[in-house]
Design a protein around this motif. Structure first.
Motif, short mmCIF file in Angstrom:
data_model
loop_
_atom_site.label_atom_id
_atom_site.label_comp_id
_atom_site.label_asym_id
_atom_site.label_seq_id
_atom_site.Cartn_x
_atom_site.Cartn_y
_atom_site.Cartn_z
N UNK A 201 157.20 80.87 131.73
CA UNK A 201 158.30 81.59 132.19
C UNK A 201 157.95 82.71 131.01
N UNK A 202 159.17 84.18 132.52
CA UNK A 202 158.46 85.07 131.85
C UNK A 202 159.61 85.34 130.47
N UNK A 203 160.39 84.58 130.06
CA UNK A 203 160.73 84.40 128.19
C UNK A 203 159.32 84.46 127.43
N UNK A 204 159.44 82.71 128.18
CA UNK A 204 158.13 82.70 126.89
C UNK A 204 156.77 83.74 127.34
N UNK A 205 156.29 84.05 128.11
CA UNK A 205 155.34 85.19 128.06
C UNK A 205 155.71 86.42 127.11
N UNK A 206 157.08 87.03 126.56
CA UNK A 206 157.82 87.93 126.05
C UNK A 206 158.21 88.97 126.23
N UNK A 207 158.71 88.36 127.67
CA UNK A 207 159.26 90.27 128.51
C UNK A 207 160.70 90.30 127.68
N UNK A 208 160.63 91.42 127.41
CA UNK A 208 162.01 91.29 126.53
C UNK A 208 162.53 92.30 127.57
N UNK A 209 163.91 92.50 128.03
CA UNK A 209 164.35 93.65 128.42
C UNK A 209 165.52 94.55 128.71
N UNK A 210 166.20 95.57 129.23
CA UNK A 210 167.44 95.73 129.32
C UNK A 210 167.88 95.23 129.64
N UNK A 211 169.40 95.29 129.78
CA UNK A 211 170.77 94.10 130.16
C UNK A 211 171.04 94.85 131.74
#
Ligand code: ADP
Ligand code: ASP
Ligand code: MG
Length: 401
Positions: free
Chosen positions: A96-106
Motif C-alpha cells: 500500500x502507499x503507507x507500506x511503501x513509505x508515503x507520508x503526506x500532509x493532512x
C-alpha cells in the motif's frame, strides 16, 4: 542493471486480460535484467464508482472517510497485479502507499507528499522481488489515510523514481504519448516525440489529464525524465525532459479544462485591501484561484471576477456568502457552464501574433470570449462550456499542421 519505475493507469489494469498484459510488460522488463517498481491506479472507473457510492449515502461526506474509501481502489489493483505476476512466474509483492513509505500532509483529497521512506521498497528489491505499489495514497502524521488528488498515481510514480534514484520512469497509459490535443477529441492531433517539463506542466495544469500536473512539477524539481507511452501499442512514446532538441515549433498543444467555474462579486468597495480580504479567505480553505479580472472602479465600487475549480465552486460560494459583510455585501454570482481553452508552447515567447491568431480562430466559430489570461508560454480563454470542443478544434487547425 537499471532500476525502472513503471506506472499503469486505470484503463491499463481495467480487467483480467489487461492485468496480464501489464504483468507481461513488467516481466519483460524484469527478465531484461532490471529492478522494477510498479505503481498502479484503481481499475477502470473504480474511483468514479466509489465517489458515486459515497453520494448514495450523503451529499457532504467527511473528507477523511472519502479518502479511506477512495484508497481501496488502488489496493485491489496491487493485489491482483501481484497475483498475476506470481502466476506467470515473477516474484512480486504488493505494498500500500503507507507500506511503501508515503507520508503526506493532512489535506485530505489533495494531500502533498512530505516524505518518502523507501527502506521497505529497497529491502523487497534486494530480495529480487518486483514491488507493486498502490498509487494515489499515503498516510498523514496521525496515521490516517490520505489521497493525492485525481490522477495522483502519476505523482506517486515520479516521487518513487526520484527517491529511489531510478534510471527511468515510464508512465504507461491508454494513448501513445502526449499529443498536440486530446487524441480522443481531435483525431488530427499528432504525437509529440519530446516536450519540456515547463510545457508539459502548463498542458497538464490546463486540462490535458494525460499527466497529473503535480507529477510534472515533481519530475522537474528532481530532474526525473518521464516517458509517456501506451500499455497496448508497443511503440515509442513521448519523452518529457528539461530541454528538447526540437526548436521552432510554436505551439506544442491545445488543452481544455471543463473543471472551471467563474465567480463574480459585484459592487466591492474600491478601497485598498479588498482583494486581500477576498482571496485570503479562499486561500485559507486551499481553494485555488486562477484567472482574476477586476473592473475599474466607478462610484466607489468595482467588480471582482475570478475562476476556481468547479469542484470547489460551492464551497467557495458559501464561504464568500458567509463573510460577504467584510467586502461590501454585494451580489455574488457563480457560472458553472464555462470552460478554459488554452494554447501552450515555449516558442510563442519569441513570436508575436499568437494571441491574435488564437482569437481569430475562436471568432471564426462565432464563440464569445469571457476572460483572457496570458503568460510567457500559454494563452487561456474562458468561454461557454458548450463551445469548448469546437474552439479546441478551430485553434488546433489554426496552429498545428
Ligand atoms: P491513466 O488512467 O492512464 O492515468 P488518464 O485518463 O488519466 O489515463 O489520461 C489519459 C487520457 O488523457 C487519454 O485517454 C486522453 O483522452 C487524455 N488526454 C487529454 N489531453 C491529452 C493530450 N494532449 N495527449 C494525450 N492524451 C490526452
Ligand atoms: N484512481 C485515482 C483517480 O482516478 C488516481 C489515479 O488514477 O491516478 O484519480
Ligand atoms: Mg491519469
Amino acid at each position: 542493471m537499471a532500476l525502472i519505475v513503471q506506472k499503469f493507469g486505470g484503463t491499463s489494469v481495467k480487467d483480467r486480460s489487461r492485468i496480464f498484459n501489464v504483468a507481461r510488460i513488467v516481466a519483460n522488463t524484469r527478465n531484461a535484467g532490471n529492478d522494477v517498481v510498479v505503481v498502479v491506479s484503481a481499475q477502470g472507473d473504480t474511483t468514479d464508482d466509489l465517489i458515486a457510492k459515497a453520494q448514495e449515502i450523503t451529499n457532504s461526506p467527511s473528507s477523511r472517510e472519502m479518502d479511506m474509501l477512495l484508497a481501496t481502489g488502488e489496493q485491489i489493483s496491487i493485489a491482483l497485479l501481484s497475483m498475476a505476476l506470481q502466476e506467470i512466474g515473477v516474484s512480486a509483492i504488493s505494498l500500500t502507499g503507507w507500506q511503501a513509505g508515503f507520508v503526506t500532509d493532512r489535506a485530505y483529497s489533495r494531500a502533498r507528499i512530505k516524505r518518502l521512506d523507501t527502506e521497505r521498497v529497497e529491502s523487497e528489491l534486494a530480495r529480487n522481488r518486483v514491488v507493486v505499489v498502490a498509487g494515489f495514497q499515503g498516510l498523514n502524521r496521525s496515521d490516517d489515510i490520505t489521497t493525492l488528488g485525481r490522477g495522483g498515481s502519476d505523482t506517486s510514480a515520479v516521487a518513487l523514481a526520484a527517491a529511489l534514484h531510478a534510471d527511468r520512469c515510464q508512465i504507461y497509459t491508454d494513448v501513445e504519448g502526449v499529443f498536440t490535443a486530446d487524441p480522443r477529441k481531435i483525431p488530427k492531433a499528432t504525437r509529440l516525440k519530446e516536450i519540456t517539463f515547463d510545457e508539459m506542466l502548463e498542458l497538464a495544469s490546463l486540462g490535458a489529464q494525460v499527466l497529473n500536473n503535480r507529477s510534472v512539477e515533481l519530475a522537474k524539481k528532481y530532474g526525473v525524465e518521464l516517458e509517456v507511452l501506451s500499455s497496448i501499442n508497443p511503440i515509442p512514446g513521448t519523452i518529457v525532459k528539461e530541454e528538447t532538441k526540437v526548436e521552432g515549433m510554436l505551439i506544442k498543444g491545445v488543452a481544455k479544462d471543463d473543471n472551471v467555474a467563474v465567480i463574480s462579486i459585484l459592487g466591492v468597495p474600491d478601497v485598498p485591501g479588498m482583494s486581500f480580504k477576498v482571496f485570503s479567505l479562499l486561500a485559507q480553505r486551499n481553494i485555488n484561484v486562477d484567472i482574476i479580472l477586476q473592473s475599474s472602479g466607478t462610484d466607489g465600487a468595482k467588480d471582482l471576477i475570478f475562476t476556481v475549480p468547479l469542484d470547489d465552486a460551492e464551497s467557495a460560494l458559501s464561504l464568500l456568502q458567509e463573510h460577504k459583510g467584510r467586502f461590501g455585501g454585494g451580489e455574488i454570482k457563480v457560472d458553472k457552464n464555462c470552460a478554459k481553452v488554452s494554447v501552450v508552447g515555449a516558442g510563442m515567447q519569441s513570436h508575436p501574433g499568437v494571441a491574435s491568431r488564437m482569437f481569430e480562430a475562436i471568432g471564426s466559430q462565432n464563440i464569445n470570449i469571457h476572460m483572457i489570461s496570458t503568460s510567457e508560454i500559454k494563452i487561456s480563454v474562458i468561454i461557454d462550456k458548450a463551445d469548448a470542443d469546437r474552439a479546441v478544434a478551430a485553434i488546433h487547425d489554426a496552429f498545428i499542421q
